[in-house]
Design a protein around this motif. Structure first.
Motif, PDB file in Angstrom:
ATOM      1  N   UNK A 205       0.879  -1.176   0.000  1.00  0.00           N
ATOM      2  CA  UNK A 205       0.000   0.000   0.000  1.00  0.00           C
ATOM      3  C   UNK A 205       0.911   1.218   0.000  1.00  0.00           C
ATOM      4  N   UNK A 206       0.833   2.034  -1.058  1.00  0.00           N
ATOM      5  CA  UNK A 206       1.795   3.119  -1.219  1.00  0.00           C
ATOM      6  C   UNK A 206       1.175   4.502  -1.070  1.00  0.00           C
ATOM      7  N   UNK A 207      -0.149   4.618  -1.170  1.00  0.00           N
ATOM      8  CA  UNK A 207      -0.794   5.925  -1.016  1.00  0.00           C
ATOM      9  C   UNK A 207      -2.050   5.755  -0.153  1.00  0.00           C
TER      10      UNK A 207
ATOM     11  N   UNK B  50      -9.707  -1.592   0.094  1.00  0.00           N
ATOM     12  CA  UNK B  50      -9.866  -2.525   1.217  1.00  0.00           C
ATOM     13  C   UNK B  50     -11.252  -2.380   1.834  1.00  0.00           C
ATOM     14  N   UNK B  51     -11.629  -3.349   2.642  1.00  0.00           N
ATOM     15  CA  UNK B  51     -12.849  -3.290   3.436  1.00  0.00           C
ATOM     16  C   UNK B  51     -12.474  -2.996   4.882  1.00  0.00           C
TER      17      UNK B  51
ATOM     18  N   UNK C   4      -8.202  -5.948  10.596  1.00  0.00           N
ATOM     19  CA  UNK C   4      -7.761  -7.021  11.488  1.00  0.00           C
ATOM     20  C   UNK C   4      -6.749  -7.921  10.787  1.00  0.00           C
ATOM     21  N   UNK C   5      -6.970  -8.216   9.504  1.00  0.00           N
ATOM     22  CA  UNK C   5      -6.034  -9.061   8.753  1.00  0.00           C
ATOM     23  C   UNK C   5      -4.712  -8.349   8.519  1.00  0.00           C
TER      24      UNK C   5
ATOM     25  N   UNK D 280     -12.788   6.190   6.559  1.00  0.00           N
ATOM     26  CA  UNK D 280     -12.619   7.606   6.221  1.00  0.00           C
ATOM     27  C   UNK D 280     -12.350   7.777   4.729  1.00  0.00           C
ATOM     28  N   UNK D 281     -11.460   6.946   4.190  1.00  0.00           N
ATOM     29  CA  UNK D 281     -11.114   7.037   2.771  1.00  0.00           C
ATOM     30  C   UNK D 281     -12.320   6.681   1.898  1.00  0.00           C
ATOM     31  N   UNK D 282     -13.026   5.613   2.248  1.00  0.00           N
ATOM     32  CA  UNK D 282     -14.200   5.211   1.473  1.00  0.00           C
ATOM     33  C   UNK D 282     -15.284   6.291   1.510  1.00  0.00           C
ATOM     34  N   UNK D 283     -15.450   6.937   2.647  1.00  0.00           N
ATOM     35  CA  UNK D 283     -16.454   7.991   2.762  1.00  0.00           C
ATOM     36  C   UNK D 283     -16.113   9.163   1.859  1.00  0.00           C
TER      37      UNK D 283
END
Length: 503
Positions: free
Chosen positions: A40-42, A49-50, A55-56, A84-87
């Motif tokens: 994950x770079x940014x 992701x979900x 947790x994973x 936060x990102x998904x929102x």
């Protein structure tokens, strides 16, 4: 270069905010190892992701680096970060890694927990309220919107956004929305794969709600594309069109003109307030809005006091004085008092239906429900409108009808027909009684046993109560003569057997 800046911001700003250490040699830092392990770079890549996968992320990192493992707080913060990102993505708002703070992560984690709880509740909803011509469209529309607000879709939010009403030109959700929920509903795009799935689900629910009703014809154009938004817009265009609104406005004006409260037996105070508010809302949509002062004064005038009860007069005047410019406060103030005063004035003891007053006996409706046939099956909506008092009136009307018609039981008068017989068991009982009485007379007059005479009469067409002769032949002769001369008597007996004779 831009990618490097974004990765640096992730490593030096965002991940440390989540509790992942960024101290020590670059190669052994938790942040560096986390980026290398999960690729994950940014910060934008967290949208892939979900939230439950946080947790994973932590579990995998700890298994690879047991000496510098992460705790549960890091897992919660990563959950909040993903949310936060998904929102931001679903709202089409740019993500600035330098603007993220710890409160955003905490709020994101709590928002995800609330989402999972509400989503599970909505999974049990499989249908909307069935459309009915007896229900106002506004009320049905509101219930549909509320139900869709409990069902979560691909945007991780209620699918009610699919049928959101259009706002005026220039309306900006960032500025004009009154709540964050309203802001979200109007920031979501009505396009793309997520919307298409939610839109089809909404169409399925609406189609099921209007199937085999008059409203089904108005969604015909939306069937081919299974377009839920188009279906609801078509229904609103028809049932909220200018002509339909004029009809409802006329009805609302009649309500405001005629609506009045006298006692709880005629109409509950709560019902009166509900109908009053509904009329105000209809006229408000037509551009006719009343001030709070005018509403309070009108409410005071609608409360009738035919008995001159001093307590009611005092309560109304207090409402006028204390809440003259606050209609909601006036309603909250007067409603419990009217219920108390009505209970205090209600007659005590068990009353019979025959003691009802003339108005109660002649009642043909209650809160808009037709009571002319109290024996019919009432719908759930009608039962809700009737309430406890209305349902009791229905039972009273049933009992009153039975009293007037002589009852429907298995009484001595012949069952359903009342006092004069009918097809009930009472008629058969009277015929058997006469039969037994005739058998008794035969026994007293001699000429054999009761049983023999009964059999002899059955074989020869005789009737109970007639005296047979000493032999079978004389019995036949007697019966023949009786049949020839007493046909009216036989008619009376048959009438007794099958429901009684008519006077």
């Amino acid at each position: 270069m831009a990618a490097n800046v974004a990765q640096v911001n992730l490593r030096d700003v965002v991940l440390p905010l989540c509790g992942i250490s960024n101290a020590g040699p670059m190669a052994t830092r938790q942040t560096t190892l986390f980026i290398a392990l999960h690729q994950i770079h940014t910060i934008d890549e967290f949208d892939l992701l979900e939230p439950h996968q946080a947790k994973d992320l932590v579990k995998t990192f700890n298994s690879r680096n047991p000496n510098i493992s992460m705790g549960i707080l890091v897992m919660n913060n990563l959950t909040g970060l993903i949310w936060y990102v998904k929102d931001k993505v679903r709202r089409n708002v740019p993500i600035d890694p330098l603007a993220v703070n710890i409160n955003d992560l905490k709020h994101g984690h709590l928002a995800y927990e609330a989402y999972t709880s509400n989503r599970d509740k909505g999974d049990n909803i499989k249908s909307l309220e069935k459309w009915s011509d007896r229900v106002d469209f506004d009320e049905w529309d509101r219930k549909v919107t509320e139900t869709l607000s409990l069902i979560y879709g691909r945007y991780y939010c209620p699918i009610a956004y699919v049928i959101r009403p259009d706002k005026p030109a220039g309306w900006d959700p960032l500025v004009d929305a009154t709540t964050d929920y309203e802001r979200l509903m109007y920031q979501l795009e009505l396009a793309g794969p997520a919307f298409e799935q939610d839109n089809e689900l909404v169409f399925s629910l609406i189609q099921l709600a209007v199937v085999q009703t008059a409203a089904e014809t108005w969604i015909f154009d939306a069937v081919a594309g299974r377009d839920g938004r188009q279906a609801m817009r078509a229904l609103r265009a028809h049932y909220e069109g200018e002509a339909e609104l004029d009809v409802r406005a006329d009805h609302a004006r009649r309500e405001l003109r005629d609506l009045a409260y006298s006692d709880e037996r005629t109409m509950t105070f709560e019902t009166m307030i509900t109908r009053l508010n509904k009329a105000y809302n209809v006229l408000k949509k037509q551009g006719q809005e009343y001030t709070d002062r005018s509403k309070v004064e009108a409410l005071a005038l609608r409360i009738k006091n035919p008995t001159g009860n001093v307590a009611i007069s005092v309560a109304v005047e207090q409402m006028r004085t204390l809440f003259k410019d606050n209609y909601v406060g006036a309603v909250q103030h007067i409603s419990p008092r009217m219920a108390q005063l009505s209970s205090a004035n209600a007659p005590t003891g068990r009353r019979r239906v025959s003691e009802n007053n003339a108005t109660q006996q002649q009642r043909t409706e209650w809160n808009g429900v037709d009571l002319r046939n109290p024996f019919r099956n009432f719908t759930d909506l009608e039962k809700e409108r009737l309430g406890t008092r209305g349902l009791q009136v229905v039972e009273d009307l049933k009992a009153l009808s039975r009293e007037r018609n002589g009852g429907r039981g298995r009484g001595r008068g012949g069952g359903r027909g009342g006092r004069n017989g009918g097809r009930g068991r009472g008629g058969r009982f009277q015929w058997n009684r006469r039969n037994n009485q005739g058998n008794s007379n035969n026994t007293n007059n001699g000429g054999g046993t009761d049983r023999n005479r009964t059999v002899n009469e059955s074989n020869t067409g005789g009737r109970a109560g007639q005296e047979p002769g000493p032999s079978s032949s004389s019995s036949v002769s007697s019966v023949t003569q009786s049949q020839a001369s007493t046909s009216s008597e036989r008619g009376a007996q048959n009438g007794s057997r099958f429901g009684g004779t008519r006077a």
